[in-house]
Design a protein around this motif. Sequence first.
Motif, PDB file in Angstrom:
ATOM      1  N   LEU A 133       0.863  -1.184   0.000  1.00 30.53           N
ATOM      2  CA  LEU A 133       0.000   0.000   0.000  1.00 30.53           C
ATOM      3  C   LEU A 133       0.898   1.234   0.000  1.00 30.53           C
ATOM      4  O   LEU A 133       1.341   1.710   1.048  1.00 30.53           O
ATOM      5  N   ALA A 134       1.153   1.757  -1.193  1.00 29.86           N
ATOM      6  CA  ALA A 134       2.070   2.886  -1.331  1.00 29.86           C
ATOM      7  C   ALA A 134       1.458   4.170  -0.808  1.00 29.86           C
ATOM      8  O   ALA A 134       2.126   4.986  -0.150  1.00 29.86           O
ATOM      9  N   ARG A 135       0.163   4.346  -1.099  1.00 24.46           N
ATOM     10  CA  ARG A 135      -0.505   5.582  -0.709  1.00 24.46           C
ATOM     11  C   ARG A 135      -2.013   5.339  -0.812  1.00 24.46           C
ATOM     12  O   ARG A 135      -2.526   5.121  -1.910  1.00 24.46           O
ATOM     13  N   LEU A 136      -2.707   5.361   0.292  1.00 24.25           N
ATOM     14  CA  LEU A 136      -4.149   5.109   0.283  1.00 24.25           C
ATOM     15  C   LEU A 136      -4.875   6.369  -0.189  1.00 24.25           C
ATOM     16  O   LEU A 136      -5.036   7.323   0.563  1.00 24.25           O
ATOM     17  N   GLU A 137      -5.298   6.350  -1.433  1.00 25.47           N
ATOM     18  CA  GLU A 137      -5.949   7.510  -2.036  1.00 25.47           C
ATOM     19  C   GLU A 137      -7.462   7.363  -2.131  1.00 25.47           C
ATOM     20  O   GLU A 137      -8.193   8.349  -2.028  1.00 25.47           O
ATOM     21  N   THR A 138      -7.935   6.134  -2.361  1.00 28.91           N
ATOM     22  CA  THR A 138      -9.375   5.885  -2.508  1.00 28.91           C
ATOM     23  C   THR A 138      -9.814   4.829  -1.514  1.00 28.91           C
ATOM     24  O   THR A 138      -9.241   3.740  -1.457  1.00 28.91           O
ATOM     25  N   LEU A 139     -10.830   5.143  -0.739  1.00 27.96           N
ATOM     26  CA  LEU A 139     -11.460   4.147   0.119  1.00 27.96           C
ATOM     27  C   LEU A 139     -12.815   3.818  -0.480  1.00 27.96           C
ATOM     28  O   LEU A 139     -13.685   4.686  -0.620  1.00 27.96           O
ATOM     29  N   TRP A 140     -12.982   2.544  -0.846  1.00 27.43           N
ATOM     30  CA  TRP A 140     -14.240   2.066  -1.395  1.00 27.43           C
ATOM     31  C   TRP A 140     -15.135   1.569  -0.266  1.00 27.43           C
ATOM     32  O   TRP A 140     -14.677   0.903   0.653  1.00 27.43           O
ATOM     33  N   ILE A 141     -16.399   1.889  -0.356  1.00 28.60           N
ATOM     34  CA  ILE A 141     -17.406   1.390   0.564  1.00 28.60           C
ATOM     35  C   ILE A 141     -18.390   0.556  -0.248  1.00 28.60           C
ATOM     36  O   ILE A 141     -19.062   1.077  -1.152  1.00 28.60           O
ATOM     37  N   ASN A 142     -18.459  -0.745   0.047  1.00 33.77           N
ATOM     38  CA  ASN A 142     -19.478  -1.555  -0.618  1.00 33.77           C
ATOM     39  C   ASN A 142     -20.772  -1.397   0.174  1.00 33.77           C
ATOM     40  O   ASN A 142     -20.854  -1.755   1.343  1.00 33.77           O
ATOM     41  N   THR A 143     -21.787  -0.868  -0.485  1.00 34.68           N
ATOM     42  CA  THR A 143     -23.036  -0.537   0.199  1.00 34.68           C
ATOM     43  C   THR A 143     -23.918  -1.754   0.436  1.00 34.68           C
ATOM     44  O   THR A 143     -24.909  -1.669   1.146  1.00 34.68           O
ATOM     45  N   GLY A 144     -23.563  -2.906  -0.171  1.00 32.93           N
ATOM     46  CA  GLY A 144     -24.362  -4.117  -0.077  1.00 32.93           C
ATOM     47  C   GLY A 144     -24.520  -4.743  -1.451  1.00 32.93           C
ATOM     48  O   GLY A 144     -24.452  -4.048  -2.468  1.00 32.93           O
ATOM     49  N   THR A 145     -24.736  -6.054  -1.504  1.00 37.50           N
ATOM     50  CA  THR A 145     -24.802  -6.737  -2.797  1.00 37.50           C
ATOM     51  C   THR A 145     -26.192  -6.759  -3.420  1.00 37.50           C
ATOM     52  O   THR A 145     -26.347  -7.185  -4.567  1.00 37.50           O
ATOM     53  N   LEU A 146     -27.205  -6.311  -2.704  1.00 32.85           N
ATOM     54  CA  LEU A 146     -28.535  -6.273  -3.306  1.00 32.85           C
ATOM     55  C   LEU A 146     -28.572  -5.275  -4.460  1.00 32.85           C
ATOM     56  O   LEU A 146     -28.003  -4.180  -4.381  1.00 32.85           O
ATOM     57  N   CYS A 147     -29.245  -5.680  -5.535  1.00 34.25           N
ATOM     58  CA  CYS A 147     -29.348  -4.847  -6.731  1.00 34.25           C
ATOM     59  C   CYS A 147     -30.743  -5.023  -7.320  1.00 34.25           C
ATOM     60  O   CYS A 147     -31.398  -6.055  -7.118  1.00 34.25           O
ATOM     61  N   ASN A 148     -31.188  -4.039  -8.055  1.00 43.52           N
ATOM     62  CA  ASN A 148     -32.511  -4.118  -8.672  1.00 43.52           C
ATOM     63  C   ASN A 148     -32.537  -5.026  -9.893  1.00 43.52           C
ATOM     64  O   ASN A 148     -33.617  -5.412 -10.366  1.00 43.52           O
ATOM     65  N   ILE A 149     -31.364  -5.392 -10.425  1.00 45.35           N
ATOM     66  CA  ILE A 149     -31.294  -6.280 -11.580  1.00 45.35           C
ATOM     67  C   ILE A 149     -30.224  -7.346 -11.332  1.00 45.35           C
ATOM     68  O   ILE A 149     -29.412  -7.214 -10.418  1.00 45.35           O
ATOM     69  N   ALA A 150     -30.251  -8.394 -12.154  1.00 48.36           N
ATOM     70  CA  ALA A 150     -29.225  -9.438 -12.108  1.00 48.36           C
ATOM     71  C   ALA A 150     -28.575  -9.505 -13.481  1.00 48.36           C
ATOM     72  O   ALA A 150     -29.202  -9.936 -14.449  1.00 48.36           O
ATOM     73  N   CYS A 151     -27.329  -9.056 -13.584  1.00 46.97           N
ATOM     74  CA  CYS A 151     -26.631  -9.018 -14.869  1.00 46.97           C
ATOM     75  C   CYS A 151     -26.057 -10.393 -15.206  1.00 46.97           C
ATOM     76  O   CYS A 151     -25.791 -11.214 -14.323  1.00 46.97           O
ATOM     77  N   ALA A 152     -25.841 -10.620 -16.495  1.00 51.74           N
ATOM     78  CA  ALA A 152     -25.358 -11.924 -16.948  1.00 51.74           C
ATOM     79  C   ALA A 152     -23.964 -12.219 -16.436  1.00 51.74           C
ATOM     80  O   ALA A 152     -23.628 -13.366 -16.139  1.00 51.74           O
ATOM     81  N   ASN A 153     -23.121 -11.197 -16.309  1.00 52.17           N
ATOM     82  CA  ASN A 153     -21.728 -11.409 -15.917  1.00 52.17           C
ATOM     83  C   ASN A 153     -21.324 -10.434 -14.821  1.00 52.17           C
ATOM     84  O   ASN A 153     -20.357  -9.694 -14.965  1.00 52.17           O
ATOM     85  N   CYS A 154     -22.043 -10.434 -13.721  1.00 50.01           N
ATOM     86  CA  CYS A 154     -21.713  -9.558 -12.604  1.00 50.01           C
ATOM     87  C   CYS A 154     -20.626 -10.215 -11.767  1.00 50.01           C
ATOM     88  O   CYS A 154     -20.833 -11.304 -11.210  1.00 50.01           O
ATOM     89  N   TYR A 155     -19.470  -9.560 -11.629  1.00 46.77           N
ATOM     90  CA  TYR A 155     -18.345 -10.163 -10.913  1.00 46.77           C
ATOM     91  C   TYR A 155     -18.662 -10.385  -9.451  1.00 46.77           C
ATOM     92  O   TYR A 155     -18.075 -11.250  -8.789  1.00 46.77           O
ATOM     93  N   ILE A 156     -19.584  -9.632  -8.907  1.00 48.15           N
ATOM     94  CA  ILE A 156     -19.905  -9.726  -7.481  1.00 48.15           C
ATOM     95  C   ILE A 156     -21.231 -10.461  -7.250  1.00 48.15           C
ATOM     96  O   ILE A 156     -21.690 -10.599  -6.132  1.00 48.15           O
ATOM     97  N   GLU A 157     -21.854 -10.920  -8.361  1.00 50.76           N
ATOM     98  CA  GLU A 157     -23.093 -11.697  -8.312  1.00 50.76           C
ATOM     99  C   GLU A 157     -24.219 -10.940  -7.633  1.00 50.76           C
ATOM    100  O   GLU A 157     -25.085 -11.522  -6.956  1.00 50.76           O
ATOM    101  N   SER A 158     -24.259  -9.627  -7.834  1.00 49.17           N
ATOM    102  CA  SER A 158     -25.340  -8.825  -7.263  1.00 49.17           C
ATOM    103  C   SER A 158     -26.666  -9.197  -7.924  1.00 49.17           C
ATOM    104  O   SER A 158     -26.718  -9.538  -9.102  1.00 49.17           O
TER     105      SER A 158
END
Length: 317
Positions: A31-56
């Motif tokens: 970790l050279a420099r922490l510039e972006t902190l991602w927050i995953n808000t939850g895996t629920l989604c209104n749609i199901a995509c054919a190739n969702c990497y997170i299987e939302s």
Amino acid sequence: MTAPARFAAMPGKFQNPEITADGSPRARVGLARLETLWINTGTLCNIACANCYIESSPTNDALAYITRAETDAYLDEIARDGWPVHEIAFTGGEPFMNPDMIDMAQSALARGFSVLVLTNAMAPMMRPAVQRGLLRLNAAFGDRLTLRVSMDHHDAAVHDGERGTGSHTRTLAGMQWLRDAGIRMTVAGRSVFGDSDAESRAGYKALFAAERFDIDADDPAQLVLFPEMDARADVPEITTACWGILGKSPADVMCASSRMVVKRRGAARPAVLACTLLPYDPAFELGHTLAEAGGAVALNHPHCAKFCVLGGASCSG
């Protein structure tokens, strides 16, 4: 640690975090420099995509809704310990399904961060309460708020093949609302449909012009084209020698400058992961605090090679 079963098509690969299948030292990224902190808000989604990497999907809540209080705890840690974070980015699932989304964005913006929200710009974003919240945030914080809209392809038929019939039209409607509201937006597409980079950008450019969207299709930050992420595909492992061979630096890889917070269903508290792309692999869970998550990451997953090192992609804005 043994590799997940999905790596069975690659015998010997991605098994050992220290060495590759041929015994070479595996590449690691600090970790050279922490510039972006991602927050995953939850895996629920209104749609199901054919190739969702997170299987939302509308039913996958493996990652639960994170709360404003839980997010604020990480913002407090950033301030207390002097982490050089400038961007708080929210992903999902569909972030606007989380009832705290507007409040979490407000909290981050009020502390001086830039905020990036990844969205499909469909029904959850178009609810009146969310629209009012976005208008309020835009009025107060302007260009520090960006919505990155997922549009897999500029052609409606190709996009709908991934996300469902009519999804392209509904996403366009959301983008038109953002345009008319003056809210800054960018687009995330995919480079897996046989088009060259130039062809893809030309197609999006024509669409943006026709819709009067203020998005520069030639700017990789405004139109991000992500490579395919198929963990079953046979890809090379990244050794320490690869940096010199490829002419790249570990500092160029996403995990050198970002971390992601998730709240697993049933967990007492959120956890910090090395990467936005690997929410379920326990090898990439680093602890509960940013301080615990500051160590080096072994590039022991196909996504590390195909997406980040060889594909040169990054989720950050």
